[in-house]
Design a protein around this motif. Structure first.
Motif, PDB file in Angstrom:
ATOM      1  N   PHE A 163      28.564  44.652  40.038  1.00 25.72           N
ATOM      2  CA  PHE A 163      29.298  43.512  39.477  1.00 25.72           C
ATOM      3  C   PHE A 163      30.573  43.971  38.771  1.00 25.72           C
ATOM      4  O   PHE A 163      31.610  43.304  38.819  1.00 25.72           O
ATOM      5  CB  PHE A 163      28.419  42.703  38.516  1.00 25.72           C
ATOM      6  N   ASN A 164      30.507  45.124  38.124  1.00 22.17           N
ATOM      7  CA  ASN A 164      31.723  45.662  37.509  1.00 22.17           C
ATOM      8  C   ASN A 164      32.775  45.973  38.563  1.00 22.17           C
ATOM      9  O   ASN A 164      33.975  45.723  38.363  1.00 22.17           O
ATOM     10  CB  ASN A 164      31.397  46.942  36.724  1.00 22.17           C
ATOM     11  N   GLY A 165      32.326  46.531  39.679  1.00 22.30           N
ATOM     12  CA  GLY A 165      33.249  46.833  40.756  1.00 22.30           C
ATOM     13  C   GLY A 165      33.893  45.584  41.336  1.00 22.30           C
ATOM     14  O   GLY A 165      35.107  45.555  41.602  1.00 22.30           O
ATOM     15  N   ILE A 166      33.101  44.548  41.533  1.00 19.45           N
ATOM     16  CA  ILE A 166      33.632  43.286  42.047  1.00 19.45           C
ATOM     17  C   ILE A 166      34.646  42.701  41.071  1.00 19.45           C
ATOM     18  O   ILE A 166      35.711  42.212  41.466  1.00 19.45           O
ATOM     19  CB  ILE A 166      32.486  42.291  42.306  1.00 19.45           C
ATOM     20  N   ARG A 167      34.340  42.784  39.786  1.00 15.11           N
ATOM     21  CA  ARG A 167      35.255  42.283  38.764  1.00 15.11           C
ATOM     22  C   ARG A 167      36.608  42.984  38.845  1.00 15.11           C
ATOM     23  O   ARG A 167      37.668  42.348  38.845  1.00 15.11           O
ATOM     24  CB  ARG A 167      34.636  42.501  37.378  1.00 15.11           C
ATOM     25  N   ASP A 168      36.577  44.318  38.961  1.00 19.40           N
ATOM     26  CA  ASP A 168      37.837  45.055  39.033  1.00 19.40           C
ATOM     27  C   ASP A 168      38.575  44.780  40.339  1.00 19.40           C
ATOM     28  O   ASP A 168      39.808  44.767  40.372  1.00 19.40           O
ATOM     29  CB  ASP A 168      37.585  46.551  38.856  1.00 19.40           C
ATOM     30  N   CYS A 169      37.831  44.575  41.411  1.00 17.76           N
ATOM     31  CA  CYS A 169      38.473  44.201  42.676  1.00 17.76           C
ATOM     32  C   CYS A 169      39.186  42.857  42.541  1.00 17.76           C
ATOM     33  O   CYS A 169      40.310  42.679  43.044  1.00 17.76           O
ATOM     34  CB  CYS A 169      37.443  44.136  43.800  1.00 17.76           C
ATOM     35  N   ILE A 172      40.430  41.539  39.802  1.00 18.67           N
ATOM     36  CA  ILE A 172      41.631  41.765  38.985  1.00 18.67           C
ATOM     37  C   ILE A 172      42.736  42.369  39.837  1.00 18.67           C
ATOM     38  O   ILE A 172      43.899  41.945  39.787  1.00 18.67           O
ATOM     39  CB  ILE A 172      41.302  42.681  37.786  1.00 18.67           C
ATOM     40  N   PHE A 173      42.383  43.363  40.632  1.00 15.59           N
ATOM     41  CA  PHE A 173      43.378  44.007  41.486  1.00 15.59           C
ATOM     42  C   PHE A 173      43.994  43.009  42.460  1.00 15.59           C
ATOM     43  O   PHE A 173      45.224  42.957  42.623  1.00 15.59           O
ATOM     44  CB  PHE A 173      42.727  45.165  42.248  1.00 15.59           C
ATOM     45  N   LEU A 174      43.152  42.218  43.116  1.00 18.16           N
ATOM     46  CA  LEU A 174      43.652  41.280  44.128  1.00 18.16           C
ATOM     47  C   LEU A 174      44.570  40.232  43.516  1.00 18.16           C
ATOM     48  O   LEU A 174      45.613  39.885  44.087  1.00 18.16           O
ATOM     49  CB  LEU A 174      42.471  40.612  44.831  1.00 18.16           C
ATOM     50  N   GLU A 175      44.201  39.732  42.342  1.00 15.17           N
ATOM     51  CA  GLU A 175      45.035  38.727  41.682  1.00 15.17           C
ATOM     52  C   GLU A 175      46.430  39.288  41.400  1.00 15.17           C
ATOM     53  O   GLU A 175      47.440  38.590  41.589  1.00 15.17           O
ATOM     54  CB  GLU A 175      44.373  38.273  40.378  1.00 15.17           C
ATOM     55  N   ASN A 176      46.485  40.523  40.991  1.00 14.57           N
ATOM     56  CA  ASN A 176      47.776  41.109  40.615  1.00 14.57           C
ATOM     57  C   ASN A 176      48.582  41.610  41.813  1.00 14.57           C
ATOM     58  O   ASN A 176      49.799  41.455  41.861  1.00 14.57           O
ATOM     59  CB  ASN A 176      47.551  42.242  39.610  1.00 14.57           C
ATOM     60  N   ILE A 177      47.899  42.206  42.792  1.00 11.62           N
ATOM     61  CA  ILE A 177      48.640  42.768  43.920  1.00 11.62           C
ATOM     62  C   ILE A 177      49.223  41.661  44.804  1.00 11.62           C
ATOM     63  O   ILE A 177      50.193  41.872  45.535  1.00 11.62           O
ATOM     64  CB  ILE A 177      47.736  43.721  44.736  1.00 11.62           C
ATOM     65  N   LEU A 202      39.777  44.032  49.402  1.00 12.33           N
ATOM     66  CA  LEU A 202      38.947  42.964  49.965  1.00 12.33           C
ATOM     67  C   LEU A 202      37.676  43.569  50.573  1.00 12.33           C
ATOM     68  O   LEU A 202      36.564  43.048  50.374  1.00 12.33           O
ATOM     69  CB  LEU A 202      39.719  42.172  51.022  1.00 12.33           C
ATOM     70  N   PHE A 203      37.842  44.656  51.314  1.00 14.18           N
ATOM     71  CA  PHE A 203      36.674  45.312  51.896  1.00 14.18           C
ATOM     72  C   PHE A 203      35.714  45.791  50.808  1.00 14.18           C
ATOM     73  O   PHE A 203      34.505  45.567  50.891  1.00 14.18           O
ATOM     74  CB  PHE A 203      37.082  46.506  52.753  1.00 14.18           C
ATOM     75  N   LEU A 204      36.235  46.477  49.790  1.00 14.06           N
ATOM     76  CA  LEU A 204      35.377  46.994  48.728  1.00 14.06           C
ATOM     77  C   LEU A 204      34.630  45.869  48.032  1.00 14.06           C
ATOM     78  O   LEU A 204      33.432  45.983  47.730  1.00 14.06           O
ATOM     79  CB  LEU A 204      36.210  47.787  47.727  1.00 14.06           C
TER      80      LEU A 204
END
Length: 632
Positions: A109-115, A117-122, A144-146
């Motif tokens: 769940f932590n990994g999904i959360r950081d993904c 955040i990354f997607l929103e910004n990139i 997206l894959f991760l």
């Protein structure tokens, strides 16, 4: 920052509060913030690495639940030279108070959360303005894959769970943050959709093989999509009547109670598309190129099998994790094969394949030992001496068990056993004649350090460049742990095609490709010539058993069997059997006592409870919208 950075406890328990992000690189004013992380490419790539950092460390057996929860391996109790904490699962000690390998409260769940955040910004063109559009698109595809992969990890462990498409807004109420689990069909559809979105954005290959191997590419995403759909089509997830009463808080079913053949069709199509994509890029079954000194055909075949896993970035590798380097795996798998280093304790082989796994491998005729009409294995511990023609597999004139003779190449390539040959790059003869061997009975050099409890070693997991060295040391040739290789994809396609169409020609085509690499005849020919059950490949049910056996053999010791037994709904059958091995406490002069089968443990798998792991009970107290898995 518009979105709330969410701790695992927010997602699963509904407790709403802020947490510092996992972007650990400190900016000049010593305040790590999301805004700083996406100011320029040199900073954003660090956050991209953060998204990758949650990938499971499956090359470490102590952290890979497939090694510590199933029946492929057993350990000494108490454990020696290895952390056996998660082995409590295999011993029947999983619990709701403090669950072992707790992905729900941990990295996924932590990994999904950081993904998120990354997607929103990139996706914001005003962020990371020095990033080219091509690279922006590729990075988005990777993350997206991760994100999809971390969702798949949760599905595999827990079944239904709350989908995290976006992070909760900072103004979300506590009640709204008390999320609910979603049905398996919803979870699978979501994962596949995200993977499809990733596939169109990903490159076919990495731009720089020197620095980028392990980063996500189109073939990787297509292969994992096929695996997700294979799971969704399998009996555990497809019309499973055992979960007819497993319902959400609103009364809706988590598992569709109707079996759908279309799920197998989708899995077959996805696997075939992934195979075509891989092969078009030069990915193929690994073949050992040979060495500067002469080797027998037998050894060359076996090295093709061994190095398909341990040779770094070889032709067969679709996806490997460069941060999971298989050091502990090899430390815990290596036998003492060098007489001059019998007391070298720089490695300690403790991972012990069980006898029932040893029995899974075919005879030299390519059929199960219990089906071969020309070779008798009914007295598996009967003693026999190796002869000259067998010298590349068995020590000449050395007494060992009947079970170790007349076996297929994958047995000799994958398993270290008393009386066996263990060829390595530093062979003392510079050939496979008079090379390293395993002599494991007490008083022989292989027993200088305590051997595994069953007396077997997973040779397959040790790179052939391993070497014992002077000064009680050794060289372990690390390799990135392979998550997906082409043989796995072939087997997925064969299984899904058989389930959707029956014994179609393509099923045999892809099974026989794998068998040919191992030096075996095709399925139809082998069964017609050597099996008591010659009609077995001609029916869907019979071919299913062959495919499952083939998968257990080809993917042995790679962390596949545990999850396969679960998705096939065979875990209750296989994980309730005895764990057995030979008696390692017998000396060199009494092989008849060494080869006495001992029972070390009676496993207990409770169905349907143990098919999915429990959610920690404290989460249920905090969030009443969560429903516990059945039986827990």
């Amino acid at each position: 920052m518009k979105k709330l950075t969410i701790l695992k406890s927010v997602i699963v328990s509904g407790v709403l509060f802020l947490q510092a992000c996992s972007y650990l690189d400190v900016v000049p004013d010593n305040v790590a913030t999301i805004d700083n992380a996406f100011t320029m490419r040199s900073e954003a790539i660090k956050y991209l690495a953060t998204c990758y950092s949650y990938l499971p460390q499956d090359g470490d057996p102590t952290r890979n639940p497939a090694y510590m929860a199933g029946d492929e391996f057993w350990l000494d109790y108490p454990t020696l030279s290895i952390d056996g904490t998660n082995w409590n699962i295999a011993r029947g000690n999983q619990n709701v108070t403090n669950p072992y390998v707790n992905y729900w409260d941990g990295a996924m769940f932590n990994g999904i959360r950081d993904c998120n955040i990354f997607l929103e910004n990139i996706r914001n063109p005003e962020k990371v303005r020095d990033l080219t559009q091509d690279e922006r698109t590729t990075w988005e595809g990777e993350v997206l894959f991760l994100k999809a992969y971390y969702h798949f990890m949760l599905m595999r462990h827990y079944g239904p769970f709350p989908i995290m498409d976006v992070n909760l807004d900072v103004n979300t109420s506590i009640e709204a943050a008390k999320v609910k689990r979603q049905s398996i069909d919803e979870v699978v559809d979501y994962i596949v959709k995200v993977l499809d979105d990733a596939i169109v954005k990903l490159p076919n290959t990495v731009q720089s093989p020197v620095t980028d191997l392990g980063r996500i590419t189109k073939p990787i995403a297509m292969g994992i999509k096929a695996k997700v759909l294979l799971y969704a089509a399998s009996p555990l997830f497809n019309g499973n009547k055992d979960f007819a009463n497993f319902r959400n808080v609103d009364g809706s079913l988590f598992f569709n109670q109707s079996f759908q053949i279309e799920k197998w069709q989708k899995a077959a199509q996805a696997a075939k598309e992934a195979i075509v994509a891989c092969e078009s890029l030069g990915i193929g079954l690994y073949k050992f190129p040979g060495t500067v000194f002469p080797l027998s055909d037998t050894t060359i075949t076996q090295m093709s099998i061994r190095n398909a896993v341990t040779e770094k970035w070889n032709k067969e590798t679709i996806w490997a994790n460069p941060t999971s380097r298989a050091w502990q795996m090899q430390y815990s798998s290596m036998a003492h094969i060098d007489p001059n280093n019998s007391g070298n304790n720089s490695v300690h082989g403790t991972l012990a394949p069980t006898i029932k796994i040893i029995e899974q491998f075919y005879t030299s005729n390519g059929v199960p030992i219990e089906e071969d009409k020309t070779l008798d294995f009914s007295n598996k511990n009967q003693l026999r001496r190796g002869n000259h023609s067998e010298r590349f597999n068995n020590i000449e004139n050395y007494q060992t068990a009947r079970l170790h003779f007349d076996r297929e190449n994958r047995f000799y390539a994958n398993v270290g056993f008393d009386g066996g040959v263990w060829f390595m790059e530093n062979s003392p003869s510079r050939s496979d004649e008079n090379t390293w061997t395993t002599q494991l009975r007490l008083g022989l050099f292989g027993s200088g350090i305590s051997i595994p409890i069953t007396t077997y070693y997973p040779k397959k997991l040790v790179n052939w460049k391993f070497a014992f060295k002077d000064g009680n040391s050794s060289h372990i040739e690390e390799y990135p742990w392979p998550i997906l290789r082409l043989a796995d994809l072939y087997l997925m396609y064969a299984e899904a095609l058989n389930e959707s169409q029956g014994p179609a020609e393509d099923v045999f085509l892809y099974l026989d490709k794998i068998r040919a690499r191992a030096g075996l005849k095709g399925v139809k020919e082998s069964w017609s010539q050597y099996s008591f059950n010659s009609n077995k490949p001609n029916t869907k049910d019979g071919l299913r058993l062959i495919i499952q056996r083939e998968r257990n053999i080809e993917m042995s010791f790679e962390g596949s069997r545990y999850w396969d037994l679960k998705r096939w709904k065979l875990a209750a059958q296989e994980l309730n059997k005895n764990i057995t091995g030979w008696d390692r406490n017998q000396d060199k002069d009494h092989p008849e006592l060494f080869y006495k089968e001992l029972t070390f443990f009676q496993q207990r798998f409770v169905a349907p409870r143990d098919y999915f792991w429990p959610i920690r009970e404290n989460n249920l107290l905090v969030n009443p919208n969560l429903v516990q898995n059945p039986g827990w």
